[in-house]
Structure formats: structure tokens, C-alpha cells
Enzyme design. Structure first.
Site, PDB file in Angstrom:
ATOM      1  N   SER A  79      -0.290  13.684  -1.470  1.00  4.56           N
ATOM      2  CA  SER A  79      -0.071  12.278  -1.117  1.00  4.56           C
ATOM      3  C   SER A  79       0.902  12.144   0.043  1.00  4.56           C
ATOM      4  O   SER A  79       1.826  12.954   0.189  1.00  4.56           O
ATOM      5  CB  SER A  79       0.499  11.553  -2.343  1.00  4.56           C
ATOM      6  N   TYR A 129       7.252  10.462  -8.198  1.00  2.00           N
ATOM      7  CA  TYR A 129       5.855  10.764  -7.848  1.00  2.00           C
ATOM      8  C   TYR A 129       5.807  11.644  -6.599  1.00  2.00           C
ATOM      9  O   TYR A 129       5.113  12.663  -6.549  1.00  2.00           O
ATOM     10  CB  TYR A 129       5.100   9.456  -7.629  1.00  2.00           C
ATOM     11  N   GLU A 135       3.205  10.288   0.032  1.00  3.97           N
ATOM     12  CA  GLU A 135       4.523  10.034  -0.553  1.00  3.97           C
ATOM     13  C   GLU A 135       5.408  11.279  -0.507  1.00  3.97           C
ATOM     14  O   GLU A 135       6.609  11.182  -0.735  1.00  3.97           O
ATOM     15  CB  GLU A 135       4.386   9.527  -1.985  1.00  3.97           C
TER      16      GLU A 135
END
Ligand code: NDP
Length: 337
Positions: free
Chosen positions: A130, A154, A132
Site C-alpha cells: 500500500s 496499517y 501507506e
């Protein structure tokens, strides 16, 4: 006929990827976790099709922390390609359930990599990483060399998993690929993501089922693509002889406010009359300027996004209108026993 194995097959991406692979002639196996209901809504049309389910599509119970079962399953299925998509996928929620997010996403990926070392067939492995992992990056757009600086549980879990994929690829010569994916949406997006929340609210307000929409910071920006384009990139990455990391992104950012305006405009309503600001929806540490440079994927895979942001939001809003209308029709005309 190639065989694929998908973890997270019941999710947004898993369901589109299943359709794509079935259309390409694959046999698809997916792992599902045990739930109290068998309602796998995103796969319903495939699950209830006798020509597909148990013929070319198979679902198996498997938890990401049940190594014995996963190993047995992967040995039995002997897939050519494994797409590892399972995991708690909500960044905000990861602050509430950090331990399980990290266990499933970080350790879950490591467990599968360990199993793969022993599999005789040496399948190609795709990991759903991701954007992120970049957290609050110093530079933009980000590419495959941008340092990982996650700012959420996360993001930390995905960064660990993505690093492990690199380590196992380099150390053991495994065909293990990270798709470093930026946000991607569709009518099948979960209801607690901002795109879906806005599209559903615009539809519900239009149909008189809701009066207001409470929002956090609508100036937040993201690089939003369409899930159907992204699963195509996943498949393309598995067709290459070499494993690599790929940024999968549109390279264009939009504000949350753009979603609001497109969705409300689509249903012919003035958003100003329905949006209320609510500090409860502000994120503890919202990463800024996440925008991806997908030129490596474009060059190596021949991939580029095909569905525009505006078209995607309009389609999501229309899907919500359809769904809510049929629900309210069903409520007005309940089936009699
Ligand atoms: P979804 O939330 O729609 O689907 C997640 C899938 O993972 C579901 O099948 C879910 O099963 C399964 N799952 C969740 N937790 C567990 C667990 N503990 N054990 C086994 N299965 C589990 O996510 P998406 O399809 O949107 O995303 C797919 C992957 O891509 C995820 O790993 C996500 O983090 C990653 N990703 C997604 C992005 C996006 O914008 N969509 C961006 C970047 C990465 P169930 O149906 O039972 O809940």
C-alpha cells in the site's frame, strides 16, 4: 489451464480479480475465513452459478494464522499464481485494532512466504502492498525507491510485509512481487471508506432516506484509481518472468471535496445543503501528498489506468441509487410466506 490462489477473495479486489482470472480461463481457488453468515455478497453471482462454483471456482476455509491448514491447502491446490490480498484494509481502524492488523497483515504475509519456500511448484506471488508505507513522504510523486515512513499501524504492517517480500525475493530467488497500490475504489468498495460513504449518502439523501452527511477534513487529497484497473495490473505483474515492485497509481490527486461535488452533482443536489463538519472523523495522523509515479508499471507491464475518477464516482453513486431503491421497494412489498 492455469491455477490461481487468492487470499482475500471476498473483498473488493478479490472479487474483481476472480472475474478477470475466470475470464482468462483460470481455475480460481480462494481462502475465506469462517463467519456466522455465508453471505459473500461480492461473489454471490459466481457462488450461485453452478457452471462456475465447484467447477472453476473453489472456496476453502483458511485463517492467516493457521499455518498448518494454509500449507496443506497450498500443497493440494498447487497454484501457478498466488495473489495475497487478505487483511484488515482500513487505515483509520488500524489505530483501534493495531495488534490484529499487524498480526494479519505483517505476520500473515511472512507466514505465507515461509510456506512458499517449501512449495515444489515455485508459484508467482503477488503481495498487495500500500501507498501507506510511505506515510508522510518528503518527496512526491513516490516511486519504488521512495523510503518507507509509515504513520499508522496499517502502514507499519504493510511496510514490514513489503520489506519481507523484498528480502525473500532477494535471498531465496522467489518470484515475489509487491504491488504498491494507491487508493482504489469501485461500487464494491466497503461502506466505511470515504468514497463509498459519500456516494451512498448522496444516493440516500436523493431518495429521502437520509438528511445530512457528517464529514471530517474534506480538503484531504488522495491518488484514487479504480479497482478494476488495479486488478489488471496485479495480473500483468504475475505474467512477467522476473519479480519486481510496482507502484500502481493514477498519478493524479483529488480532494475528498471533489468526491462530494461529483456525487451530489450526479443526483442533482447542492452539497452545501447537506454536508456537516464533524471533528470525530478527523484522522490522528493523516498522511499528506501521497501520489504515485506508476511509470515503471507502465513501461514494464504496459499498464495504465483506463477509468477516470469522475466516471468511477458517478458509477458508485448510481450503484448506490440502484441498491437503495431496490431495498426500499423490497421493504414496501415484503415477500409473504
Ligand atoms: P477489502 O477490505 O475489500 O477486502 C479484504 C479481504 O481480506 C476480504 O476478503 C476479507 O475477508 C479479508 N480479510 C480481512 N481480514 C482477514 C483476516 N484476518 N484473515 C483472513 N482474511 C481477512 O480490501 P480490498 O479488496 O480493497 O484490498 C485488498 C488488499 O489490498 C488489502 O490487503 C488492502 O490492504 C490492500 N490495499 C487496498 C487498497 C485500496 O484502496 N482498496 C490500497 C492499497 C492496498 P472478509 O470478507 O471475511 O472480511
Amino acid at each position: 489451464m492455469p491455477i490461481a490462489f487468492i487470499t482475500g477473495i471476498t473483498g473488493q479486489d478479490g472479487s474483481y480479480l476472480t472475474e478477470l482470472l475466470l475470464a482468462k480461463g483460470y481455475t480460481v481457488h480462494g481462502s475465506v475465513r469462517r463467519t456466522s453468515s455465508l453471505d459473500r455478497s461480492r461473489l454471490h453471482h459466481l457462488y450461485t452459478n453452478p457452471e462456475i462454483y465447484s467447477q472453476r471456482l473453489f472456496l476453502h476455509y483458511a485463517d492467516l494464522d493457521d499455518v498448518t491448514n494454509l500449507r496443506r491447502l497450498l500443497l493440494k491446490v498447487a497454484p501457478d499464481e498466488i495473489y495475497h490480498l487478505a487483511g484488515q484494509s482500513h487505515v483509520g481502524l488500524s489505530f483501534e485494532i493495531p495488534e490484529s492488523t499487524c498480526d494479519d497483515t505483517a505476520m500473515g504475509t511472512l507466514r505465507i512466504l515461509e510456506i512458499l519456500r517449501d512449495l515444489p511448484g515455485k508459484p508467482h506471488f503477488f503481495h498487495a502492498a500500500s501507498s501507506e508505507i510511505f506515510g508522510s513522504p518528503d518527496s512526491y510523486p513516490q516511486n519504488e525507491s521512495t523510503p518507507f515512513r509509515p504513520v499508522s499501524p496499517y502502514g507499519c504492517a504493510k511496510a514490514f510485509a513489503a520489506n519481507m517480500v523484498r528480502v525473500y525475493r532477494d535471498s531465496f530467488g522467489m518470484h515475489a512481487t509487491n504491488g504498491i497500490m494507491y487508493n482504489h475504489e469501485s461500487p464494491r468498495r466497503g461502506e466505511n471508506f470515504v468514497t463509498q460513504k459519500v456516494c451512498q449518502a448522496a444516493a440516500a439523501i436523493k431518495l429521502g432516506l437520509q438528511s445530512k452527511l457528517r464529514m471530517g477534513d474534506t480538503s484531504a487529497e488522495r491518488d484514487w484509481g479504480d479497482a478494476r484497473d488495479f486488478v489488471h495490473a496485479m495480473w500483468l505483474s504475475m505474467q512477467r518472468d522476473v519479480a519486481d515492485d510496482y507502484i500502481i497509481a493514477t498519478g493524479i490527486t483529488h480532494k475528498v471535496q471533489d468526491i462530494v461535488e461529483i456525487a451530489f452533482d450526479y443526483v442533482n443536489l447542492d452539497w452545501k445543503n447537506f454536508i456537516e463538519s464533524d471533528p470525530r472523523f478527523m484522522r490522528p495522523a493523516d498522511p499528506k501528498m501521497l501520489v504515485g509515479d506508476a511509470s515503471h508499471a507502465q513501461k514494464a507491464l504496459g499498464w495504465k489506468p483506463t477509468i477516470t475518477f469522475q466516471k468511477m464516482i458517478q458509477e458508485m453513486t448510481q450503484a448506490s441509487l440502484n441498491q437503495l431503491s431496490s431495498k426500499s421497494r423490497a421493504n414496501k412489498n415484503p415477500v409473504q410466506d
